[in-house]
Design a protein around this motif. Structure first.
Motif, short mmCIF file in Angstrom:
data_model
loop_
_atom_site.label_atom_id
_atom_site.label_comp_id
_atom_site.label_asym_id
_atom_site.label_seq_id
_atom_site.Cartn_x
_atom_site.Cartn_y
_atom_site.Cartn_z
N LEU A 30 9.27 4.36 -12.82
CA LEU A 30 9.42 3.14 -13.70
C LEU A 30 8.40 2.32 -12.32
N ASP A 31 9.43 1.84 -11.18
CA ASP A 31 9.07 1.09 -10.82
C ASP A 31 10.10 0.93 -9.18
N THR B 124 0.96 -1.34 0.42
CA THR B 124 -0.24 -0.36 0.21
C THR B 124 0.53 1.33 0.06
N VAL B 125 -0.14 2.28 -0.22
CA VAL B 125 0.50 3.83 -0.06
C VAL B 125 0.47 4.53 0.71
N LEU B 126 0.68 4.68 1.86
CA LEU B 126 0.21 5.18 3.02
C LEU B 126 0.33 6.72 2.69
N LEU B 127 1.49 7.63 2.48
CA LEU B 127 1.41 8.85 2.41
C LEU B 127 1.70 9.27 0.74
N SER B 128 1.20 10.23 0.30
CA SER B 128 1.61 10.72 -1.37
C SER B 128 1.62 12.24 -0.99
N GLN B 129 2.53 12.65 -1.01
CA GLN B 129 2.71 14.20 -1.27
C GLN B 129 3.42 15.11 -2.64
N GLY B 130 2.61 16.15 -2.93
CA GLY B 130 3.26 16.69 -4.15
C GLY B 130 3.18 15.74 -5.82
N THR B 131 2.29 15.01 -5.21
CA THR B 131 2.39 13.88 -7.03
C THR B 131 0.90 12.65 -6.64
N ALA B 132 0.04 12.31 -7.63
CA ALA B 132 -0.19 11.15 -7.19
C ALA B 132 -0.17 10.07 -7.87
N PHE C 118 1.00 1.46 -9.35
CA PHE C 118 2.09 1.87 -9.39
C PHE C 118 3.23 1.02 -9.08
N LEU C 119 2.07 0.01 -8.02
CA LEU C 119 2.91 -0.83 -6.77
C LEU C 119 3.04 -2.24 -7.95
N LYS C 120 2.10 -2.16 -8.53
CA LYS C 120 2.40 -3.92 -9.23
C LYS C 120 3.71 -3.40 -11.01
N GLY C 121 4.42 -1.81 -10.40
CA GLY C 121 5.23 -1.80 -11.17
C GLY C 121 4.57 -1.18 -12.59
N THR C 122 3.62 -1.50 -13.01
CA THR C 122 2.38 -0.45 -14.61
C THR C 122 1.74 0.50 -14.76
N ALA C 123 1.75 1.85 -13.67
CA ALA C 123 2.13 3.06 -13.48
C ALA C 123 3.08 4.25 -12.72
N PRO C 124 3.70 4.35 -14.06
CA PRO C 124 4.99 4.57 -13.87
C PRO C 124 4.63 6.40 -13.36
N ILE C 125 5.49 6.99 -12.79
CA ILE C 125 4.87 8.10 -11.37
C ILE C 125 6.54 9.20 -12.18
N THR C 126 5.69 10.43 -12.59
CA THR C 126 6.12 11.43 -13.36
C THR C 126 6.57 12.79 -12.42
N ILE C 127 7.64 13.28 -12.08
CA ILE C 127 7.68 13.93 -11.63
C ILE C 127 8.53 15.46 -12.24
N PRO C 128 7.89 16.47 -11.79
CA PRO C 128 8.23 17.28 -12.89
C PRO C 128 9.25 18.75 -12.32
#
Length: 748
Positions: free
Chosen positions: A353-354, A246-254, A259-269
């Motif tokens: 990416l993962d 699980t993701v307990l906290l996410s600050q500054g990005t959705a 993502f936890l499965k490695g199939t939805a990368p997070i891009t940080i500007p």
């Protein structure tokens, strides 16, 4: 599977077991036809300084078939790659007189034409774990036969090397000054790393030629140098990819759940700060891996947090170079439940990416099972998890902060792992390594391998009991005879420090503040166990002598410390204080008249446990309950362990928490060995409030010993199944029936 059928150690378990755990491979010969390789290193490497060194060997295969076996070791640690595939890591921890090498068949990863063998060697320098002994940075690879040796041998064929300046050690901060003995964190500056260095296409023309630093010396031989080689004595490690839950906290990005499965990368500007707090769901250990793209000039800080409160903060810091699909892996174990990821980008965006853990533990086939009630089942699962987390190259009692092998905790953990899997190799190895730690005075060290000299007489006496319990599980007469001189050495040492008046243990080094009665009880119990070991080793004179000494001293101890009014042994002849542990030791040492055993057991179990009572002490209390059959308060003891679990006590995260597993099998299910090699058994269950108990424990032959029992109105019905060739007794409410191999009905 072709590879797994041929490999000896852990080759490609990272690559192959990401989808699931590998099956135990077939063994091949672990001794080369000849040793003619040499240790190699970077010619400029400082022998004891921190450094990460990359070695490469390119070669062509134009007419080669069949296996291609190599023997490999390194100082401190290595990762081995064949044509870009990770196929091994090690070596198993030992000491300079017992330096281990692994044997690997690399043929499944070789190809026609150009090949590359690549090894990353890490010297942790002054930040090395306390359990890591070392001589100097080095790599050793020996071909199994002359044809392999002519191609890959270090020191006799050319190898290229460079120091990887991307890595620096990040010492661990301990806010309260507590002891920390595990790995330091990593600081990784990606621009200094030669990306793709393990691939065949990489150009190493500017690398230096590795220099030979030492020849091979084998254990059991006279040598001018240390690092005496010996084959790896324990099973290989297994590895599998483990995603965060699980993701307990996410600050500054959705963060998308995918993502936890490695199939939805997070891009940080660019010019952005984010923080993620990720939860594995339970304590874990291994080598976390992060895959990123871009992010030139960014800073990534990863903080690992245990499942319980700890003041030791382990962190990794990564400075990306802006490249695509960069994979970062830690150089050492990380043990954690939570990972906090802080990312601050600079002028370029970064894509995460993962991120996952490569869970690592000894390759064991866990076949044991237990169910009785929710509380007991929870303790079973907790203890098993803790024991397996610490099942690495040694038996780590505290995988998070220490990663050291203590003989008292290895006693509990190693037995539990044997009961789970039938694999007694780690317990056997702990016994041998403790023996190898012996100081000239005759005692063993409390923890080993370790670069310190921690000693305590209680630990030395416990080693004797560990050997006896090992023999009750696995009738290994060869090992018993090998270690028997060490048993005598410890008892002779205590004998030198006898009180001249009483004959009981007197003032001695390494006693610390241990009171007379618990020390004497431990000594008498060790004498009883040593007498049994001596009989097994065909040493009747020693067996008789130690038995007579124990019989004589028990009378003295009774006169000195037994309080007739309270009905318990006092800690000292002044009889001002009493403990459950001391009285349990007296019972186990047969220092209690037979007619008083049940009375003393009932009295000691009615005593309120001290808050300082350790799992090591509880082991002997539970052992006395099991051996005397006075088990009526065991359910209350389990409730106290459950309370520790509910309080999130650090103790329940240590491998000694497998104490619960030993006695859920030995008391609740009642499965006990009554002769070496578990050839005869006693099954005497105490279900407590549970109407049904079902358990499976692995016999040393690999077969299961199973009970499936129901308890109604003081009656027991159900089935017991023993391996064929094993006999025993089933005891219930003072009555017994005979047990034989195979399934049989119980109704009493």
């Amino acid at each position: 599977m072709k590879y797994l059928q041929r490999c000896v150690l852990l080759p490609a378990l990272i690559a192959l077991s990401m989808a699931g755990k590998a099956q135990p491979p077939k063994k091949v010969c672990t001794v080369p036809q000849q040793w003619d390789a040499r240790w190699i290193s970077d010619g400029t490497a400082a022998p004891a300084a921190f450094g990460v060194y990359l070695f490469r060997k390119q070669f062509e295969l134009l007419n080669y078939s069949g296996s291609f076996i190599i023997h490999i070791s390194a100082d401190n640690r290595y990762r081995l790659y064949v044509n870009g595939h990770q196929v091994g890591m090690g070596p198993a921890r030992g000491d300079l007189s017992n330096w281990y090498y692994e044997t690997i068949d690399i043929s499944p990863y070789l190809k026609y034409g150009k090949n590359v063998l690549a090894a990353e060697v890490v010297n942790y320098g002054s930040s090395k774990p306390r359990g890591q002994l070392t001589l100097a940075t080095g790599l050793l690879i020996q071909g199994h036969t002359p044809r392999e040796a002519a191609i890959v041998n270090t020191g006799t064929t050319p190898w290229q090397v460079m120091e990887d300046d991307a890595f620096q050690a990040l010492p661990v901060k301990t806010n309260d000054g507590t002891f920390y003995g595990a790995y330091a964190g990593d600081s990784i500056t990606a621009q200094y790393h030669p990306w793709g260095w393990e691939q065949t296409t990489f150009k190493d023309t500017c690398w230096e030629t590795a220099v030979a630093t030492a020849g091979v010396a084998l254990r059991g031989s006279s040598a001018n140098d240390w690092r005496l080689l010996s084959p790896r004595p324990i099973s290989q490690l297994s590895q599998e990819r483990q995603h965060f839950k699980t993701v307990l906290l996410s600050q500054g990005t959705a963060v998308d759940a995918a993502f936890l499965k490695g199939t939805a990368p997070i891009t940080i500007p660019a010019k952005r700060k984010i923080r993620l707090q990720l939860d594995c769901g339970e304590q874990t250990t291994g080598f976390p891996e992060m895959l990123i793209s871009g992010g030139l000039g960014a800073n990534i800080k990863i903080t690992y947090l245990a499942g319980y409160d700890t003041k030791s903060i382990v962190q990794d810091v990564i400075c990306p170079d802006g490249g695509a699909r960069r994979k970062f892996t830690t150089t050492g174990y990380r043990t954690f439940r939570y990972a906090q990821v802080d990312i601050e980008t600079d002028k370029a965006p970064l894509t995460l990416l993962d991120y996952y853990n490569v869970y690592t533990q000894s390759l064991l086939d866990d076949k044991a099972a237990f169910t009785a009630n929710a509380e007991a089942d929870s303790l079973w699962n907790n203890g098993k998890r803790a024991a397996l987390l610490g099942a690495q190259d040694n038996l780590y009692n505290d995988p998070c902060k220490e990663q050291l092998q203590y003989i008292q905790d290895a006693h509990i953990q190693g037995l539990a792992i044997a009961f789970f899997s039938g694999d007694d190799g780690l317990l056997r190895n702990a016994l041998i390594q403790a023996d190898q730690s012996r100081i000239p005075e005759g005692l063993i060290r409390s923890r080993y391998p370790s670069d310190d000299r921690l000693l305590n007489i209680t630990d030395a006496l416990t080693w004797i009991g560990t050997l006896q319990d090992y023999l009750l599980y696995k009738g290994d007469k060869t090992l018993a005879k090998q270690l028997f001189p060490g048993v005598r050495s410890i008892l002779d040492w205590v004998d030198r420090y006898q009180d001249p008046v009483t004959g009981l243990p007197g003032d001695m080094p390494y006693r610390d503040s241990l009171a007379l009665a618990p020390l004497s009880g431990q000594y008498l119990y060790a004498l009883r166990q040593a007498a049994t070991i001596a009989g097994y080793c065909d040493k009747p004179a020693d067996s008789l002598s130690w038995t007579r000494t124990a019989d004589k001293l028990r009378e003295v101890l009774y006169q000195q410390c037994f309080d007739g009014e309270k009905g318990l042994y006092g800690e000292t002849p002044a009889r001002k204080s009493f403990s459950r542990y001391t009285n349990a030791m007296a019972v186990l040492a047969q220092a209690v008249p037979p007619r008083q055993v049940k009375s003393i057991m009932q009295r000691l179990l009615n005593e309120k446990p001290s808050p300082e009572e350790s799992f090591r002490e509880k082991y002997y209390i539970f052992k006395a309950m099991q051996e005397t059959g006075v088990t009526g308060t065991f359910g209350a003891e389990l409730q106290q362990l459950s309370a520790l679990k509910e309080q999130n006590s650090a103790a329940m995260y240590q491998s000694a928490a497998a104490l619960a597993n030993l006695f859920l099998l030995g008391i609740t299910a009642g499965i006990q060995s009554t002769s070496p090699d578990f050839r005869t058994v006693l099954i005497a269950p105490d279900p407590g409030v549970s109407p049904h108990v079902k358990a499976a424990m692995v016999h040393p032959d690999g077969e299961l010993m199973e009970v499936d029992l129901s308890f109604i109105n003081n009656r027991v019905t159900g089935t017991v199944k023993l391996p064929f060739g094993v006999t025993g007794r089933f005891r219930w409410r003072g009555k017994e029936v005979t047990l034989n191999g195979g399934p049989q009905k119980i109704s009493m």
